[in-house]
Design an enzyme around this catalytic site. Sequence first.
Site, PDB file in Angstrom:
ATOM      1  N   CYS A 198       0.858  -1.179   0.000  1.00 51.58           N
ATOM      2  CA  CYS A 198       0.000   0.000   0.000  1.00 51.58           C
ATOM      3  C   CYS A 198       0.892   1.225   0.000  1.00 51.58           C
ATOM      4  CB  CYS A 198      -0.897  -0.021   1.244  1.00 51.58           C
ATOM      5  SG  CYS A 198      -1.907   1.456   1.484  1.00 51.58           S
TER       6      CYS A 198
ATOM      7  N   CYS B 177      -0.944   3.740  -6.381  1.00 54.07           N
ATOM      8  CA  CYS B 177      -1.804   2.989  -5.455  1.00 54.07           C
ATOM      9  C   CYS B 177      -1.898   1.571  -5.997  1.00 54.07           C
ATOM     10  CB  CYS B 177      -3.190   3.634  -5.364  1.00 54.07           C
ATOM     11  SG  CYS B 177      -4.408   2.669  -4.437  1.00 54.07           S
TER      12      CYS B 177
END
Length: 259
Positions: free
Chosen positions: A74, A183
């Site tokens: 992440c 992302c």
Amino acid sequence: MNKTNPIGIFDSGIGGTSVWKEIHQLLPNENTIYIADTKNAPYGTKTPDEIIDLSIKNTEFLLNQNAKLIVIACNTATLNSIKVLREKFNVPFIGLEPAIKPAALASSTKAIGVLATKASICSNSFQEATTKYPDVKIIPQIGYNLVQLIETGKIESPEMSALLQQYLNPMVNENIDHLVLGCTHYPYLINQIKKIIPSSIQIIDSGIAVAKQTKNILTENELINTENAKPQNIFYTNGDATVLKSILGFDENVFEKEF
């Protein structure tokens, strides 16, 4: 540390499975445990302190499962929490950051786009990275609501297409030649993105680089699993597992669990 212990991987939801797939392809003998903190997704709208607390919680869960290395799959969690995690826990961490460096160095038009979450783009680490290439125009765009649509299985929806056009067309108009996906959810949008941007624009994500770094760190620490037994890959989510199972393409070893 036992070589057969699993690699631990966490993300705010299903996005980090794009990184898991690269790790599994490069290191097929390794056992893995993946946790999707779906209940708290998206991390990109949370404060740095909230992100740090969630990352600590995820790390503690993985360490209780005897993880030998932890991949923060992440960008948002990496940019906001990896320094704290490395200080707090005695285990190797591998994080993700938007791949600004390779995009900036390879750019011919001296303009690159970065599509990322609000928390990533507003982080100090991101701001520092953008100042390292003063001759390159770096165009950041917050991907509002993209993660939420992915998490609810609306990857090919009209809403997704409309948002991507809104976010990408201004970058194209600025003559970017590289688009950085900041992302881990966003690689699942590549087919949608390719319908919008010219084929000359190169799309960059960090999954393969993270897999290679995982292999390097395991090798340096003599933690590569050399056993030939079938690896065990376990996936946990504290939300509805339906979309996670769909993304992975299988139902077995996918569990709904509070953590």
